[in-house]
Write a protein that holds these residues in place. Structure first.
Motif, mmCIF file in Angstrom:
data_model
loop_
_atom_site.group_PDB
_atom_site.id
_atom_site.type_symbol
_atom_site.label_atom_id
_atom_site.label_comp_id
_atom_site.label_asym_id
_atom_site.label_seq_id
_atom_site.Cartn_x
_atom_site.Cartn_y
_atom_site.Cartn_z
ATOM 1 N N LYS B 306 0.831 -1.214 0.000
ATOM 2 C CA LYS B 306 0.000 0.000 0.000
ATOM 3 C C LYS B 306 0.860 1.256 0.000
ATOM 4 O O LYS B 306 0.564 2.242 -0.678
ATOM 5 C CB LYS B 306 -0.895 0.028 1.257
ATOM 6 N N LEU B 307 1.919 1.202 0.800
ATOM 7 C CA LEU B 307 2.815 2.351 0.893
ATOM 8 C C LEU B 307 3.501 2.589 -0.461
ATOM 9 O O LEU B 307 3.645 3.729 -0.918
ATOM 10 C CB LEU B 307 3.850 2.087 1.997
ATOM 11 N N ARG B 308 3.922 1.500 -1.099
ATOM 12 C CA ARG B 308 4.510 1.600 -2.438
ATOM 13 C C ARG B 308 3.546 2.316 -3.390
ATOM 14 O O ARG B 308 3.922 3.253 -4.093
ATOM 15 C CB ARG B 308 4.823 0.204 -2.985
ATOM 16 N N ASP B 309 2.284 1.886 -3.369
ATOM 17 C CA ASP B 309 1.306 2.477 -4.290
ATOM 18 C C ASP B 309 1.034 3.936 -3.957
ATOM 19 O O ASP B 309 0.894 4.767 -4.847
ATOM 20 C CB ASP B 309 0.008 1.661 -4.271
ATOM 21 N N ALA B 310 0.976 4.242 -2.654
ATOM 22 C CA ALA B 310 0.711 5.622 -2.244
ATOM 23 C C ALA B 310 1.865 6.528 -2.668
ATOM 24 O O ALA B 310 1.666 7.664 -3.112
ATOM 25 C CB ALA B 310 0.508 5.689 -0.737
ATOM 26 N N LEU B 311 3.081 6.020 -2.532
ATOM 27 C CA LEU B 311 4.250 6.806 -2.941
ATOM 28 C C LEU B 311 4.224 7.032 -4.451
ATOM 29 O O LEU B 311 4.471 8.131 -4.946
ATOM 30 C CB LEU B 311 5.539 6.091 -2.528
ATOM 31 N N ARG B 312 3.925 5.986 -5.188
ATOM 32 C CA ARG B 312 3.865 6.088 -6.645
ATOM 33 C C ARG B 312 2.809 7.119 -7.060
ATOM 34 O O ARG B 312 3.049 7.964 -7.909
ATOM 35 C CB ARG B 312 3.548 4.713 -7.235
ATOM 36 N N ASP B 313 1.650 7.046 -6.393
ATOM 37 C CA ASP B 313 0.582 8.002 -6.712
ATOM 38 C C ASP B 313 1.007 9.432 -6.397
ATOM 39 O O ASP B 313 0.540 10.380 -7.028
ATOM 40 C CB ASP B 313 -0.697 7.669 -5.928
ATOM 41 N N ALA B 314 1.889 9.590 -5.406
ATOM 42 C CA ALA B 314 2.353 10.927 -5.034
ATOM 43 C C ALA B 314 3.498 11.390 -5.942
ATOM 44 O O ALA B 314 4.056 12.457 -5.731
ATOM 45 C CB ALA B 314 2.797 10.936 -3.581
ATOM 46 N N GLY B 315 3.855 10.558 -6.943
ATOM 47 C CA GLY B 315 4.883 10.972 -7.897
ATOM 48 C C GLY B 315 6.299 10.609 -7.469
ATOM 49 O O GLY B 315 7.272 11.076 -8.057
ATOM 50 N N VAL B 316 6.424 9.763 -6.456
ATOM 51 C CA VAL B 316 7.755 9.316 -6.021
ATOM 52 C C VAL B 316 8.142 8.076 -6.842
ATOM 53 O O VAL B 316 7.309 7.207 -7.085
ATOM 54 C CB VAL B 316 7.737 8.980 -4.510
ATOM 55 N N ARG B 317 9.398 8.006 -7.287
ATOM 56 C CA ARG B 317 9.872 6.808 -8.002
ATOM 57 C C ARG B 317 10.224 5.746 -6.950
ATOM 58 O O ARG B 317 11.098 5.943 -6.127
ATOM 59 C CB ARG B 317 11.073 7.155 -8.872
ATOM 60 N N VAL B 318 9.518 4.619 -7.019
ATOM 61 C CA VAL B 318 9.558 3.639 -5.926
ATOM 62 C C VAL B 318 10.197 2.331 -6.335
ATOM 63 O O VAL B 318 9.943 1.823 -7.434
ATOM 64 C CB VAL B 318 8.126 3.302 -5.452
ATOM 65 N N GLY B 319 10.998 1.780 -5.460
ATOM 66 C CA GLY B 319 11.467 0.406 -5.598
ATOM 67 C C GLY B 319 10.743 -0.445 -4.575
ATOM 68 O O GLY B 319 10.198 0.073 -3.596
ATOM 69 N N PHE B 320 10.718 -1.762 -4.776
ATOM 70 C CA PHE B 320 9.989 -2.627 -3.858
ATOM 71 C C PHE B 320 10.766 -3.922 -3.698
ATOM 72 O O PHE B 320 11.209 -4.506 -4.682
ATOM 73 C CB PHE B 320 8.587 -2.900 -4.425
ATOM 74 N N ASP B 321 10.925 -4.340 -2.483
ATOM 75 C CA ASP B 321 11.695 -5.551 -2.217
ATOM 76 C C ASP B 321 10.992 -6.359 -1.140
ATOM 77 O O ASP B 321 11.003 -5.992 0.038
ATOM 78 C CB ASP B 321 13.111 -5.164 -1.780
ATOM 79 N N ASP B 322 10.364 -7.455 -1.559
ATOM 80 C CA ASP B 322 9.720 -8.335 -0.576
ATOM 81 C C ASP B 322 10.355 -9.731 -0.608
ATOM 82 O O ASP B 322 9.702 -10.718 -0.293
ATOM 83 C CB ASP B 322 8.205 -8.401 -0.825
ATOM 84 N N ARG B 323 11.643 -9.776 -0.950
ATOM 85 C CA ARG B 323 12.333 -11.071 -1.052
ATOM 86 C C ARG B 323 12.754 -11.552 0.336
ATOM 87 O O ARG B 323 13.937 -11.622 0.664
ATOM 88 C CB ARG B 323 13.567 -10.932 -1.949
ATOM 89 N N THR B 324 11.769 -11.916 1.126
ATOM 90 C CA THR B 324 12.066 -12.264 2.521
ATOM 91 C C THR B 324 12.821 -13.589 2.648
ATOM 92 O O THR B 324 13.247 -13.946 3.742
ATOM 93 C CB THR B 324 10.768 -12.308 3.352
#
Lengths: 468, 468
Positions: B306-324
């Motif tokens: 959700k945070l990734r999507d919210a950041l993207r919507d706010a125009g922030v270039r986002v990376g995502f890493d869920d490789r637990t």
């Protein structure tokens, strides 16, 4: 009005060359077969790049850059590959003031050098898929060069991917084919394309399977707009792209490659162009609406400038021409040549009635519209004309496609367009017969239009044509 | 924690090579001196390209493309130009299966071939100014290659313009220098640059005047980040770029050229990098905020997504890493190496308190922030850290710049940074003395920091340094 271009019906190749020159799209370079892409032509290529790059990234590939120079020995590692490219190579033998110990070739394509690095980077199944793309220039020496269509140097994107299984590689080669290439060609370039499978004879050098997208030009010939290849384990074996699978076994990866080039600009010209010049589909056009001051007069320049700004604010890509010291007729001819989808003519007479005039390139109509409705009308016209260009191209292709059942009839039909023939009526032997007449099988498709998994499937249709 | 990189203080060149390798920015290519730009490095270059391209277009230049191959004879037409480039040329002698009648060189830069076409396109003063730019690869054979800094092939933009007067040409060379290059370097790359004029000895081969932008690396050496040249009428005379002036006389045009390259990526690494790896300024960063799932737990993956999507919507270039399945420590080290400005750590413990943790790469701080305030906090942190990186680099440069009055003291100061010395205390003779110690005059500036029109102006300051 003086004739600007040789009419298509009179001499199609000359019409093509006239458009390239008069619309200032490109020039021949000083070294035989090379080209200079001028700003008008390059702006079209930049728009194609941008739309393609978005689609490639959506499909998960990342951009990278590999060297222009490849050791000659790399090419020799894949036997079919070197055989295919040898006659077209440019070779650097001298650099930095002395002869090189090993000559280097200027890349004709990058499977080999990328294969070498994939082998370094891929260790485990966790490193797969590895999805790479690069935007680059490549060199293939051409004996019969034609600007944009066959040039000794051209610009392209080449994708290279490695996968853990044949099924994954196949799915990805098809994903790019449909989601990137077909989508861009149909929805942005407004070009109907036949999407199919190449016959064994027409495959890329080193591939186990080649997918293609074929468009009809207005002289009835086919142009290959892009290809996507399954390379099997050929390059993985030649370059040692191996990985440890999740059960611990060492396996060779399955690779793909896929490319589209500045050749698409040539295809665009020959698919949509008419006797007045280029016609650029609105979604692609670097300039969608070209605002022109017809001649000076009360409130004319101000209205034109305001309209330009309003269009820009509405997200329309706008051109602006207030060079009233040049005759309007000459400027209008230039706008037609360059194929701007809509010319917005702002002149004193129409403006006195509260109007500007929209001249739509794809339909040829001229309509006065009230100034305060112009932005909405222009946006509606752009959407409608995008569809109109596609529909025209599709209707043209259908009108120039004939169903036949014998190789002789296929050759005859290929004089003016495409022939559709059952692959079972042709086969490799029939294909060889066609080739003697400079006619080729462009691709094989299923009865429902989908792309076959093998040329041995029953009831396949072959599209047959002369080609660029 | 195991040492990931050689510390800068221990061995700066090795630190640089370690960063390139460990952050997966680039590899050496198989042909000596060439490089492979990997996706992490290429994404940085793409962002630089995009920001630079916007600025070049704002300055009115149009993109075009000229051939890779240039007839050898073209280079010989401008005497200083060929003398400057001859030792670095790569030459194609064989193509399409046979020896070429005239060898062709792989472009080291394109003044000559573009000059040839400008001569065709320019007829009248109305055709001027002609403002062109191209994005391309060029080849200059390097004996001592260093990835990004000195490579036999590199990527760059090269602008080429023709003007009706010397004043217009000079104004445009300076416009690009300040509005495109300096603006990008200062405001996007967060790199303070000294903008000045090259001495006669340091000019581009064929130029009448070279402007430069010089940055300090963290080992105190200078890196030339870009140059803009006035070419006078040298190339216009060599290639016949003539026009009819408005009074009907035939005159030679005045041309400029200007370029920046993948070398800037090397500059970025060495200006901002630290012992943990790269630090990429937020305005440039392909990934500005890297959202990481620390480990699985109640609501953790959902909150992260959700945070990734919210950041993207706010125009922030986002990376995502869920490789637990990969230890968090290893992933965090990788994120530091790659220099993502902000790591957003989402883990079960912090989340239980309603928080995520922001780890800021440029300051090293770790701060818990409430999930619902995270987007705002991240945006504020990105803006602050852009400024912080610039301030740090400027403070570093000032701390490593010494005012001196003799050439000997300049050489001594150049061991650790820049020396500032009155140009009148140095002159061409003093400059030659410095050069014997591998120290060069990077540029001349006026007392108020502005760029001189001539090296004969009084009270100029010379910046002196070792350089890349």
């Amino acid at each position: 009005m003086a004739r600007v271009l040789t009419p298509q019906a009179e001499d199609f190749p000359r019409w093509y060359q006239d458009v390239i020159n008069k619309a200032e799209l490109a020039d021949n370079g000083p070294v035989r077969g090379t080209m200079v892409i001028r700003p008008t032509g390059y702006a079209i290529w930049e728009r194609i790049q941008s739309e393609m790059d978005d689609r490639i990234k959506l499909a998960g590939a990342q951009n990278a850059y590999f060297p222009l120079f490849i050791p000659e020995s790399y090419l020799k590692r894949e036997a079919q590959h070197v055989e295919g490219f040898s006659p077209e190579l440019a070779v650097v033998t001298h650099a930095g003031g002395k002869d090189l110990d090993e000559p280097v070739v200027v890349r004709p394509t990058s499977e080999t050098v990328i294969g070498e690095f994939m082998a370094k980077w891929v260790q485990s199944y966790r490193d797969l898929p590895l999805l790479l793309n690069q935007w680059a220039n490549v060199v293939r020496w051409e004996l019969r060069p034609r600007v944009f269509l066959r040039t000794s140097e051209f610009l392209w994107q080449e994708g290279h991917t490695a996968h853990a299984s044949e099924a994954d590689a196949r799915a990805y080669a098809r994903r790019i084919l449909h989601e990137a290439y077909q989508d861009l060609m149909v929805n942005v370039l407004a070009m109907p394309v036949i999407v199919g499978r190449k016959t064994t004879a027409e495959r890329f050098a080193g591939a186990t399977n080649t997918y293609t997208l074929e468009a009809m030009m207005r002289d009835g010939k086919a142009l290959q707009m892009g290809t996507s290849h399954e390379l099997g384990q050929n390059f993985a074996k030649a370059f040692g792209i191996e990985f440890t699978g999740d059960s611990g076994t060492r396996e060779y990866a399955w690779t793909t490659s896929w490319g589209t080039s500045t050749r698409m600009v040539g295809g665009l010209i020959m698919c949509h162009g008419d006797d007045s010049g280029l016609r650029v589909p609105p979604r692609l056009a670097p300039i969608q609406a070209h605002v022109m001051v017809v001649k000076s007069g009360d409130a004319v320049p101000e209205t034109a400038a305001k309209l330009r700004d309003a269009l820009r604010d509405a997200g329309v890509r706008v051109g602006f021409d207030d060079r009233t010291d040049t005759p309007f007729g000459r400027r209008a001819v230039d706008a037609e040549l360059k194929g701007y989808p809509i010319r917005v003519e702002v002149g004193p007479r129409d403006l006195a009635a509260g109007n500007v005039v929209l001249a739509r390139r794809s339909t040829g109509g001229k309509t006065p519209v009230p100034v305060d409705k112009a932005v909405d009308e222009i946006q509606a016209a752009l959407a409608a004309d995008q569809q109109a260009l596609y529909d025209q191209a599709l209707a043209f292709r259908e009108a120039h496609t004939v169903d036949v059942t014998t190789p002789d009839d296929a050759v005859a039909a290929a004089a003016t367009g495409f022939a559709r023939i059952p692959w079972s009526a042709l086969g490799a032997a029939g294909e060889a017969e066609l080739n003697k007449q400079a006619v080729t099988v462009r691709c094989l498709v299923r009865a429902d239009g989908s792309v076959p998994d093998s040329e041995d499937e029953p009831e396949l249709t072959a599209y047959v044509a002369r080609s660029y």
